[in-house]
Scaffold this active site. Structure first.
Site, PDB file in Angstrom:
ATOM      1  N   ASP A 159       2.870  26.399  62.859  1.00 50.95           N
ATOM      2  CA  ASP A 159       3.494  27.721  62.986  1.00 50.95           C
ATOM      3  C   ASP A 159       4.836  27.667  63.693  1.00 50.95           C
ATOM      4  O   ASP A 159       4.944  27.199  64.827  1.00 50.95           O
ATOM      5  CB  ASP A 159       2.557  28.671  63.749  1.00 50.95           C
ATOM      6  CG  ASP A 159       1.312  28.998  62.940  1.00 50.95           C
ATOM      7  OD1 ASP A 159       1.463  29.407  61.774  1.00 50.95           O
ATOM      8  OD2 ASP A 159       0.203  28.821  63.470  1.00 50.95           O
TER       9      ASP A 159
ATOM     10  N   ASP B  59       3.964  20.214  64.549  1.00 54.00           N
ATOM     11  CA  ASP B  59       3.335  21.529  64.655  1.00 54.00           C
ATOM     12  C   ASP B  59       3.486  22.301  63.346  1.00 54.00           C
ATOM     13  O   ASP B  59       4.371  22.005  62.535  1.00 54.00           O
ATOM     14  CB  ASP B  59       4.009  22.284  65.800  1.00 54.00           C
ATOM     15  CG  ASP B  59       3.511  23.702  65.916  1.00 54.00           C
ATOM     16  OD1 ASP B  59       2.284  23.904  65.968  1.00 54.00           O
ATOM     17  OD2 ASP B  59       4.349  24.619  65.930  1.00 54.00           O
TER      18      ASP B  59
ATOM     19  N   ASP C 145       7.517  23.866  68.509  1.00 49.17           N
ATOM     20  CA  ASP C 145       8.384  24.938  69.029  1.00 49.17           C
ATOM     21  C   ASP C 145       7.854  25.499  70.352  1.00 49.17           C
ATOM     22  O   ASP C 145       8.510  26.359  70.954  1.00 49.17           O
ATOM     23  CB  ASP C 145       8.497  26.081  68.001  1.00 49.17           C
ATOM     24  CG  ASP C 145       7.190  26.807  67.822  1.00 49.17           C
ATOM     25  OD1 ASP C 145       6.209  26.158  67.383  1.00 49.17           O
ATOM     26  OD2 ASP C 145       7.112  28.009  68.138  1.00 49.17           O
TER      27      ASP C 145
END
Lengths: 174, 174
Positions: free
Chosen positions: A9, A7, A134
């Site tokens: 961000d 991922d 996250d």
């Protein structure tokens, strides 16, 4: 060679730091880092300002110079020689971020190529051997090994294998 | 609900028609459609002009108003109520096409949302139940049902289930 979807961000890009810096610029207010533990930043601002972070994400330039998460470039460079790596970001909600996100990846992770970037609407159709993210919602349809990258907002979530830093990812995967 | 990854260029977007129209504009030369059978358009132009089509793809605006392939909107709208549909395009080689491709999809296929668009470097990490694509190279790592959408350049390829039109896709999947 095993594949990893990583991922962007808050996993390799410190988007939260940039939110905080733009919010400070616009409203003169800073955030207490302890207050962010287990919370979304949007839950800590007045209701009428909750949409500002989505607006930031779609502002041309916002995603172009986000600071990297510590050790991400060094560890990704090592992973890149042992795994098939893809940077996967749910970005379609933010049309003005698309080119910035690609350019950012190629600048801060110069050992990656455009072939390794995937910008999607959601991650339901991404299947690799490993996913590092996250946001646990991105694991919902994912069949491989799921590694939750610890960030303030997911601090209280349980039930996932976790990495608290890129140094930890290095130990887990290399 | 089964999922389908649907390619963009030359599957739902008539990119070849736009190549031909820009090439005519720039060089005053037209293409004989029969000559395109089984060939890449780039193989039919002088060697020094072979890169022009990649340049077109990265020109802002080029991907914003490509004509749609006949019947694609009507059939995709029907598929959209029976399948989880994703529009997947290998677009990262062309940073200036990214926003155009998203905007194009949402304009010409208004029943789709940004959640259903995926722009990638390659399709190795895409796993859905079905993939519809005019480039058989995109099937290389794909584990689901592969449907080759017939176009001039793939006319001589064998060994794949084929759809020659969106009306045929409708019969196959609905």
């Amino acid at each position: 060679m095993q594949s990893i979807a990583i991922d962007m961000d808050e996993t390799i890009a410190d988007t939260l730091a940039k939110f905080i810096s733009w919010y400070r610029r616009d409203f003169g207010v800073d955030f207490d880092h302890d207050a962010l533990r287990g919370k979304e930043i949007s839950s800590l601002v007045p209701p009428e300002r909750r949409g500002i972070f989505l607006k930031y994400l779609d502002t041309p330039g916002f995603c172009r110079d986000i600071p990297v998460i510590p050790d991400a470039p060094e560890v990704l460079e090592k992973l890149n020689s042992r795994y098939e790596i893809y940077i996967c970001s749910s970005a379609m909600e933010f049309p003005n971020s698309l080119k910035d996100k690609l350019d950012w990846t190629l600048e801060y992770f110069p050992f990656l190529t455009w072939r390794q970037v995937c910008l999607c609407g959601n991650k339901h159709l991404i299947q690799t051997d490993i996913m590092i993210d996250d946001r646990s919602r991105n694991f919902q349809y994912f069949k491989g090994r799921k590694i939750l990258f610890t960030q303030n907002h997911n601090f209280s979530e349980t039930g996932f294998e976790r990495a608290n830093s890129w140094k930890e990812v290095e130990k887990m995967l290399l």
